[in-house]
Motif scaffolding. Structure first.
Motif, PDB file in Angstrom:
ATOM      1  N   LEU A   1       0.991  -1.143   0.027  1.00 12.69           N
ATOM      2  CA  LEU A   1      -0.015  -0.004  -0.082  1.00 12.69           C
ATOM      3  C   LEU A   1       0.879   1.289   0.092  1.00 12.69           C
ATOM      4  O   LEU A   1       1.854   1.322   0.618  1.00 12.69           O
ATOM      5  N   GLY A   2       0.392   2.241  -0.701  1.00 14.41           N
ATOM      6  CA  GLY A   2       0.974   3.574  -0.654  1.00 14.41           C
ATOM      7  C   GLY A   2       0.116   4.562  -1.251  1.00 14.41           C
ATOM      8  O   GLY A   2      -1.036   4.433  -1.403  1.00 14.41           O
ATOM      9  N   SER A   3       0.841   5.579  -1.648  1.00 12.22           N
ATOM     10  CA  SER A   3       0.018   6.938  -2.089  1.00 12.22           C
ATOM     11  C   SER A   3       0.623   7.586  -3.237  1.00 12.22           C
ATOM     12  O   SER A   3       2.251   7.410  -3.401  1.00 12.22           O
ATOM     13  N   LEU A   4      -0.050   8.255  -3.836  1.00 13.46           N
ATOM     14  CA  LEU A   4       0.786   8.745  -5.350  1.00 13.46           C
ATOM     15  C   LEU A   4       0.818  10.369  -5.107  1.00 13.46           C
ATOM     16  O   LEU A   4       0.663  11.170  -4.255  1.00 13.46           O
ATOM     17  N   LYS A   5       1.945  10.736  -5.825  1.00 17.13           N
ATOM     18  CA  LYS A   5       2.362  12.064  -6.032  1.00 17.13           C
ATOM     19  C   LYS A   5       2.858  12.237  -7.338  1.00 17.13           C
ATOM     20  O   LYS A   5       3.035  11.422  -8.036  1.00 17.13           O
ATOM     21  N   SER A   6       2.921  13.756  -7.589  1.00 17.97           N
ATOM     22  CA  SER A   6       3.424  14.074  -8.840  1.00 17.97           C
ATOM     23  C   SER A   6       4.998  13.699  -8.992  1.00 17.97           C
ATOM     24  O   SER A   6       5.673  13.945  -8.252  1.00 17.97           O
ATOM     25  N   HIS A   7       5.183  13.095 -10.348  1.00 17.76           N
ATOM     26  CA  HIS A   7       6.774  12.721 -10.553  1.00 17.76           C
ATOM     27  C   HIS A   7       7.478  14.196 -11.105  1.00 17.76           C
ATOM     28  O   HIS A   7       8.536  14.320 -11.088  1.00 17.76           O
ATOM     29  N   ASP A   8       6.398  15.021 -11.658  1.00 18.74           N
ATOM     30  CA  ASP A   8       7.319  16.126 -12.307  1.00 18.74           C
ATOM     31  C   ASP A   8       6.493  17.454 -11.659  1.00 18.74           C
ATOM     32  O   ASP A   8       5.156  17.502 -12.225  1.00 18.74           O
ATOM     33  N   SER A   9       7.112  18.170 -11.076  1.00 11.40           N
ATOM     34  CA  SER A   9       6.490  19.445 -10.610  1.00 11.40           C
ATOM     35  C   SER A   9       7.367  20.775 -10.700  1.00 11.40           C
ATOM     36  O   SER A   9       8.357  20.758 -11.013  1.00 11.40           O
ATOM     37  N   LEU A  10       6.603  21.662 -10.772  1.00  9.23           N
ATOM     38  CA  LEU A  10       7.274  23.208 -11.117  1.00  9.23           C
ATOM     39  C   LEU A  10       7.067  24.052 -10.210  1.00  9.23           C
ATOM     40  O   LEU A  10       5.850  24.102  -9.725  1.00  9.23           O
TER      41      LEU A  10
END
Length: 259
Positions: free
Chosen positions: A26-35
């Motif tokens: 189990l885990g959670s998602l986050k953006s791989h590419d942010s500005l």
């Protein structure tokens, strides 16, 4: 009997090699590419192109800062540069005239040296004024901030009419074409995991959908709060169905014999 023993041996080896299990993490998602969008100048916000939750477009600006002062500074820099060039031109002509006079012994070496020194100073001044003019041009360009395609606004930290300073954060943007899932494994499983390994992703918010992923990084040190190793997984989200913060179940098939 020999043939039967051989068949049993081969069957045993096949079963032995194919022994595997599926890890469910189990885990959670986050953006791989942010500005993070920051202001490169001081000024008043005159226009904002996007609000939180909107996708940006390369044809529409993110932010516009009042350009009046920067237009004035550019005009001043342009005028100063023109004056410096005129002064350098005059001092170059004087040096040329003094050199002719010196050749006729009608001028002292000291007078020629002084004229040449003044010409060099004027040339350096022109160089500095050219740099100032280029800086003024850049500052004027910086009054308009254009976005990069395929990003979404996740935070808008300013409003129209706000005074902003150089270095101040204005927006935070994220690209959701690829997301990153962070899961954790114990020491009993860490040696079965390696970068490039394929992963099947299930999201709690989308129970009827499956997504593909690939292990990007494998932690080499456990996190003290969890006493387990972090695993970063890249998840393909070209359809845009997944979002940052979604809880996911990452399924990884591992070979038991790799322990």
């Amino acid at each position: 009997m020999y043939r039967l023993s051989l068949i049993l041996l081969l069957l045993s080896q096949c079963l032995h090699l194919s022994a595997s299990e599926e890890l469910s993490l189990l885990g959670s998602l986050k953006s791989h590419d942010s500005l993070t969008v920051v202001s490169e100048i001081d000024g008043v916000i005159t226009s904002l192109g996007y609000d939180r939750g909107e996708q940006v477009s390369e044809s529409k600006s993110l932010v516009q800062i009042d350009s009046e002062d920067y237009l004035l500074m550019l005009a001043k820099a342009k005028a100063s540069l023109a004056l410096s060039k005129a002064d350098m031109k005059a001092k170059r002509a004087r040096v040329e005239r003094y050199r002719k006079l010196k050749a006729k012994n009608s001028l002292s070496q000291e007078q020629l040296d002084n004229a040449e020194a003044e010409f060099q100073i004027s040339a350096f001044t022109v160089d500095l004024q050219e740099l100032a003019f280029e800086d003024a041009q850049l500052d004027l360009q910086r009054t308009i901030i254009m976005p990069v395609a395929d990003y979404w606004v996740t935070e808008k930290l300013i409003e129209k009419g706000d005074w902003v300073q150089k270095g101040q954060t204005l927006y935070r943007l994220e690209n959701f074409n690829k997301l990153e899932a962070v899961v954790y494994v114990t020491e009993n499983h860490i040696n079965r995991i390696h970068p490039g390994q394929s992963v099947t992703i299930y999201a709690e918010a989308l129970p009827s959908k499956t997504f593909t992923g690939e292990i990007l990084r494998v932690g080499i040190k456990p996190e003290s709060s969890k006493n387990s190793y972090p695993i970063d997984i890249i998840v393909n989200n070209r359809d845009g169905l997944l979002r940052s913060g979604f809880t996911v179940d990452a399924r990884i098939n591992v070979n038991i014999e790799q322990e």
